[in-house]
Scaffold this motif. Structure first.
Motif, short mmCIF file in Angstrom:
data_model
loop_
_atom_site.label_atom_id
_atom_site.label_comp_id
_atom_site.label_asym_id
_atom_site.label_seq_id
_atom_site.Cartn_x
_atom_site.Cartn_y
_atom_site.Cartn_z
N ARG A 22 47.58 11.88 70.10
CA ARG A 22 46.18 11.99 70.48
C ARG A 22 45.55 13.19 69.76
O ARG A 22 46.00 14.34 69.91
CB ARG A 22 46.05 12.15 71.99
CG ARG A 22 44.61 12.14 72.48
CD ARG A 22 44.55 12.14 73.99
NE ARG A 22 45.20 10.96 74.56
CZ ARG A 22 45.35 10.76 75.87
NH1 ARG A 22 44.91 11.67 76.73
NH2 ARG A 22 45.94 9.67 76.30
N GLY A 74 43.08 16.11 68.92
CA GLY A 74 42.28 17.03 69.73
C GLY A 74 41.23 17.77 68.92
O GLY A 74 40.88 17.38 67.80
N GLN A 83 40.64 23.28 76.70
CA GLN A 83 41.15 22.98 78.04
C GLN A 83 40.99 21.51 78.39
O GLN A 83 41.85 20.91 79.03
CB GLN A 83 40.42 23.87 79.07
CG GLN A 83 40.77 25.34 78.96
CD GLN A 83 42.27 25.60 79.11
OE1 GLN A 83 42.95 25.00 79.96
NE2 GLN A 83 42.80 26.49 78.27
N GLY A 84 39.88 20.93 77.97
CA GLY A 84 39.68 19.50 78.22
C GLY A 84 40.72 18.65 77.50
O GLY A 84 41.25 17.67 78.05
N PHE A 85 41.06 19.06 76.29
CA PHE A 85 42.08 18.36 75.52
C PHE A 85 43.44 18.47 76.20
O PHE A 85 44.17 17.49 76.35
CB PHE A 85 42.12 18.93 74.11
CG PHE A 85 43.35 18.57 73.33
CD1 PHE A 85 43.61 17.24 72.98
CD2 PHE A 85 44.26 19.55 72.92
CE1 PHE A 85 44.75 16.91 72.25
CE2 PHE A 85 45.39 19.20 72.20
CZ PHE A 85 45.64 17.88 71.86
N LYS A 133 44.10 19.01 79.33
CA LYS A 133 44.12 18.26 80.59
C LYS A 133 44.27 16.76 80.34
O LYS A 133 45.07 16.09 80.99
CB LYS A 133 42.84 18.55 81.38
CG LYS A 133 42.81 17.86 82.74
CD LYS A 133 41.55 18.25 83.50
CE LYS A 133 41.52 17.58 84.87
NZ LYS A 133 40.27 17.93 85.62
N SER A 134 43.50 16.24 79.38
CA SER A 134 43.56 14.80 79.13
C SER A 134 44.90 14.37 78.54
O SER A 134 45.35 13.25 78.77
CB SER A 134 42.43 14.39 78.17
OG SER A 134 42.64 14.96 76.88
N ALA A 135 45.53 15.27 77.78
CA ALA A 135 46.82 14.94 77.17
C ALA A 135 48.01 15.27 78.05
O ALA A 135 49.15 14.94 77.71
CB ALA A 135 46.96 15.67 75.83
N GLY A 136 47.75 15.97 79.17
CA GLY A 136 48.83 16.33 80.07
C GLY A 136 49.71 17.44 79.54
O GLY A 136 50.90 17.50 79.84
#
Length: 701
Positions: free
Chosen positions: A70, A72, A83-85, A87-90
Motif C-alpha cells: 500500500r 503512502g 499518522q493516517g497512513f 492507521k489505515s495500514a495497521g
C-alpha cells in the motif's frame, strides 16, 4: 480436498419458492467464499418441502495467504498524513514501512501488509449465519422471542466440513439458538427419527432410506413416469402438465402416485375447464382416452405417504373436493349459456355479456377509455384489415365484437386463463359461424414463443387489430417499454404482429395499418412504432440465427414496412455476403462509403449526387467502373421491382472486379478539383447502386 455439506431444516417451504431458494443459497455461500479468496471445484443445491441443502466440493483447508503493498505519503509529508497512513495500514510506526524512490515523484513510504490465511471452517462459521440472516425470501416470518426471520420456523442446521477419507468436522456456530450439528430428520410420518450424517453421499443415501428424495428433478421424474404408467395400465393417457408437475414435486418428499375418479356427468363441461378446475384446486393431473382424445372421469394425484390402506382415504378426500369444484364449474358452464338477467333483449348469450361490458363502463385504461370503447375500436380496425388478409370484413367485425365478451362470463371470472377459449365454446354453442368462433379464441395468439400464430383469415384480422390497437394506444400516451419494464406486454404484442405476418407469409404495409388505428395521429407515432418493430424483428431473426446488422441495413433504406419483404431481403443479403463476391464487394462498398462520409464533412451532404461528367473519366478503370455501374444498377433495379433479391445480388456481384480495380489504381482525392469531384460522384454511384438492396454502411465487418 475437503467438502462442505449444509442443510437448513424447517417447517414446509412453499413449493413456488423452493427452486429459487436453493439457487440463492448456492450463490450467496459460494460468492462469499470466492470473495474471501476461497475457490472450489463445484457446488449443487437442492430443496424439499422441509429443507434446503447445499454441497460444495473441492474446497481448500485454508484460505490463501495474501500480500499487499500500500503506497503512502511522500517522505517528509505532514504528520497528519503520516499518522493516517499508519492507521489505515495497521502499522505501529514508520519503521515497519519501507521507502521506495521514483525518479520523477520522489520517495514514498510503502506498507507491506501480509495476512495469513484462515482455516476455511472459520470462514464458513461466519458466512452461513450471515447468509441465513440476510436470506432473500419473498415472504418470511419471525417466531419465538428472537429476531431471526425465515420462510417458516427453522429447526436445525447441518454444517460439516472434511475430506472424503475422514470423518468430517461439525463447523461450530449458532444462529439465535438454532442448533448446528450433523443430524437431520427423514420423512415427517414414515421416518421421523434423527439421522446422523457424515458427508453429502452419506446424507443423500440416509435420506432416501428415510423416505426422502432430496433432488427435486428426481422427484419430478418419479411422478411423471409413475403417472404415465398408472394411466397406461388403465388404457388411458396422462395429460402432462408442467406446472402441476413442478408444484407436486415441491409438495412431497416421497412421491406416491394414486388415481381417483369423478362423476361422468361432469364430462359435459369442456375438457379445458375440467383440467383448470382440477389443476387449480387439487394440483392433480387429468387423463384422456387415447382413442377419442377427450378427458375421462379419472384423475391422478400425488400423495406424500405410503398409506396402510393403499391410499384409499387420500383418494376419497381428493374426490370429495374435486366433486365440489366440478359442481361449481358445471354451474358456471350452464349459467354462461343462459339469458343474462336485465340483458335478455340484447341478443344471444355472448351479445348479452358484451352489452354488460359496455353498460358497466369498465375502464381499460384511464387515458384510453373503457373496455367497450376499445372493443369498438378493435372491431372497426379488424374490418379495415380484413381485405388485406383475405377475410370477410363483416365476419372479422363480428368476431372482434365477441372476442372480449367472455371476460364477463362466470367461467372466465373463476379461471382467467381460459379467456378466449371459453368464448369460442360459447360462440359455437350460440351458432356463430365457424371462422368467427375460432377467431374469438385465436385472436390472443401467439401468446408466447412456443405458441402458434393464428392462420385463418378472420382470426388473423382480429389478432392484428387487437395487437395494433394496444400498441398504438399506449404509444399515443407515451407508455412505451423502458429497459426491462414492459407492464402492458407491448414487446409481446409487436412480436405477435411479426409472427402473424411471417408465419402466414402476409404482405402487410405496417405504416398504413398503424395509421388506420385510432390514436395514431400524425406520422410520428407510426414512424416510432416502425422503429420498435425493427428492434423486435431483430430479436426474432437473431433467435433464428440471422444477423441484426442486416436488418439495420434493410431498414435504413427508409419506407421499409413490409415485414415479409424485409425478411426476404435480409435472407438474400445474408446468403450473398457468405460468398467471396459478397465479402469483396462489401469491403469495396464500405470503403466508398467511408471516403464519402469523410469528404462530405468538407463539401456538405449531397454534394456528390448526380452530374457525373463522362468526359472527366480519364483512366480506363474509371470508365470500366462507370459502365459496370450502369449495367448493374439497371439489372438490380429490375430484379428488385419483381422482388427477386437473389437476382439483384447477382447483378451487384458484377461490380466486384471493377470496384477492386478502381481502388487499386485510382487516387480519389486528386489534386485537380474537378477530377476529385467527378471521382467522388463515381463513388456516390457505387453507394446508390448498393442501396438498391441495402445500406451496406450498416453492415458489420
Amino acid at each position: 480436498m475437503p467438502d462442505l455439506l449444509l442443510e437448513l431444516f424447517s417447517e414446509e417451504i412453499p413449493a413456488r419458492m423452493q427452486a429459487k431458494a436453493a439457487e440463492d443459497l448456492k450463490k450467496l455461500v459460494t460468492d462469499a467464499l470466492v470473495a474471501r479468496g476461497v475457490v472450489y471445484e463445484g457446488a449443487s443445491a437442492y430443496a424439499t418441502p422441509r429443507r434446503l441443502a447445499l454441497t460444495v466440493h473441492g474446497l481448500p483447508a485454508r484460505q490463501p495467504d495474501t500480500r499487499e503493498e500500500r503506497k503512502g505519503p511522500r517522505v517528509g509529508a505532514p504528520e497528519g498524513a503520516v499518522q493516517g497512513f499508519l492507521k489505515s495500514a495497521g502499522l505501529a510506526s514508520l519503521d515497519e514501512a519501507k521507502i521506495e524512490s521514483d525518479p520523477k515523484k520522489g520517495s514514498f513510504y510503502v506498507a507491506v501488509i501480509e495476512r495469513q490465511g484462515r482455516a476455511v471452517p472459520e470462514l464458513i462459521a461466519e458466512i452461513v449465519p450471515e447468509t441465513v440472516k440476510a436470506f432473500p425470501w419473498p415472504k418470511s416470518m419471525r417466531w419465538g422471542s428472537g429476531s431471526l426471520r425465515w420462510v417458516r420456523p427453522l429447526h436445525s442446521i447441518i454444517c460439516t466440513f472434511g475430506l472424503e477419507t475422514e470423518d468430517p468436522e461439525v463447523v461450530p456456530f449458532e444462529i439465535e439458538g438454532v442448533s448446528v450439528g450433523d443430524t437431520t430428520r427423514g420423512h415427517r410420518f414414515m421416518a421421523p427419527g434423527l439421522l446422523k450424517v457424515r458427508r453429502f453421499e452419506d446424507y443423500v443415501a440416509k435420506l432416501e432410506a428415510a423416505r426422502v428424495v432430496l433432488d427435486p428433478a428426481r422427484r419430478r421424474d418419479i411422478i411423471l413416469n409413475d403417472a404415465r404408467n398408472l394411466a397406461f395400465a388403465q388404457g388411458l393417457e396422462l395429460v402432462e402438465d408442467d406446472a402441476v408437475l413442478h408444484e407436486a414435486a415441491g409438495l412431497v418428499e416421497w412421491p406416491v402416485v394414486l388415481m381417483g375418479a369423478f362423476d361422468p356427468a361432469f364430462l359435459g363441461v369442456p375438457d379445458e375447464a375440467i383440467q383448470a378446475t382440477i389443476r387449480a384446486n387439487q394440483k392433480c393431473f387429468v387423463v384422456r382416452d387415447p382413442n377419442t382424445g377427450r378427458l375421462t372421469n379419472r384423475f391422478i394425484l400425488i400423495a406424500n405417504i405410503e398409506a396402510k390402506d393403499g391410499g384409499a382415504a387420500i383418494v376419497a378426500g381428493n374426490e370429495r373436493v374435486i366433486r365440489a369444484r366440478l359442481s361449481d364449474a358445471k354451474f358456471f358452464w350452464e349459467t354462461d349459456q343462459k339469458p343474462l338477467p336485465g340483458y335478455e333483449d340484447t341478443g344471444k348469450p355472448l351479445d348479452q355479456r358484451l352489452a354488460k361490458i359496455i353498460a358497466s363502463n369498465v375502464v381499460f385504461h384511464e387515458k384510453l377509455g373503457t373496455q367497450g370503447e376499445r372493443i369498438a375500436r378493435i372491431a372497426a380496425l379488424a374490418g379495415a384489415i380484413a381485405p388485406l388478409v383475405g377475410a370477410d370484413p363483416a365476419k372479422a367485425e363480428r368476431a372482434a365484437r365477441l372476442a372480449k365478451a367472455d371476460l364477463a362470463s362466470e367461467m372466465v371470472g373463476e379461471f382467467p386463463e381460459l379467456q378466449g377459449l371459453m368464448g369460442r365454446y360459447y360462440a359455437e354453442a350460440q351458432g356463430e359461424e365457424v371462422s368467427v368462433a375460432a377467431a374469438v379464441e385465436d385472436h390472443y395468439r401467439p401468446r408466447g414463443a412456443g405458441d402458434a400464430a393464428p392462420s385463418e383469415p378472420v382470426a388473423i384480422a382480429v389478432a392484428l387489430a387487437d395487437k395494433l390497437d394496444t400498441l398504438v394506444g399506449f404509444w399515443s400516451i407515451d407508455e412505451k417499454p423502458t429497459g426491462s419494464k414492459d407492464p402492458y406486454a407491448l414487446r409481446r404484442a409487436a412480436l405477435g404482429v411479426i409472427r402473424i405476418a411471417l408465419d402466414n407469409r402476409l404482405r402487410l404495409p405496417l405504416l398504413a395499418l398503424v395509421r388506420k388505428a385510432p390514436f395514431a395521429g400524425g406520422g410520428g407515432i407510426a414512424d416510432d412504432l416502425l422503429a420498435f418493430f425493427a428492434d423486435r424483428l431483430k430479436v426474432q431473426l437473431r433467435e433464428q440465427g440471422a444477423r441484426h446488422d442486416l436488418v439495420d441495413a434493410v431498414f435504413a433504406l427508409g419506407g421499409q414496412d413490409d415485414l415479409l419483404l424485409i425478411v426476404r431481403r435480409v435472407e438474400a443479403l445474408g446468403r450473398f455476403l457468405g460468398t467471396d463476391d459478397g465479402k469483396a464487394l462489401l469491403a469495396g462498398a464500405k470503403r466508398a462509403a467511408n471516403i464519402l462520409r469523410i469528404e462530405e464533412k468538407k463539401d456538405g451532404a449531397g454534394a456528390y449526387a448526380g452530374g457525373l461528367d463522362p468526359a472527366l473519366l480519364a483512366e480506363p478503370e474509371e470508365r470500366a467502373l462507370q459502365a459496370a455501374l450502369q449495367t448493374a444498377r439497371q439489372a438490380a433495379a429490375a430484379a428488385v421491382a419483381t422482388e427477386d433479391f437473389e437476382g439483384a445480388m447477382t447483378a451487384l456481384a458484377q461490380l466486384r472486379l471493377p470496384v477492386d480495380a478502381f481502388f487499386d489504381r485510382i487516387l480519389v482525392n486528386a489534386d485537380d478539383a474537378a477530377l476529385r469531384l467527378n471521382r467522388l460522384k463515381l463513388l456516390e454511384e457505387i453507394r446508390a447502386a448498393m442501396r438498391s438492396v441495402a445500406d451496406f454502411s450498416k453492415i458489420e465487418g
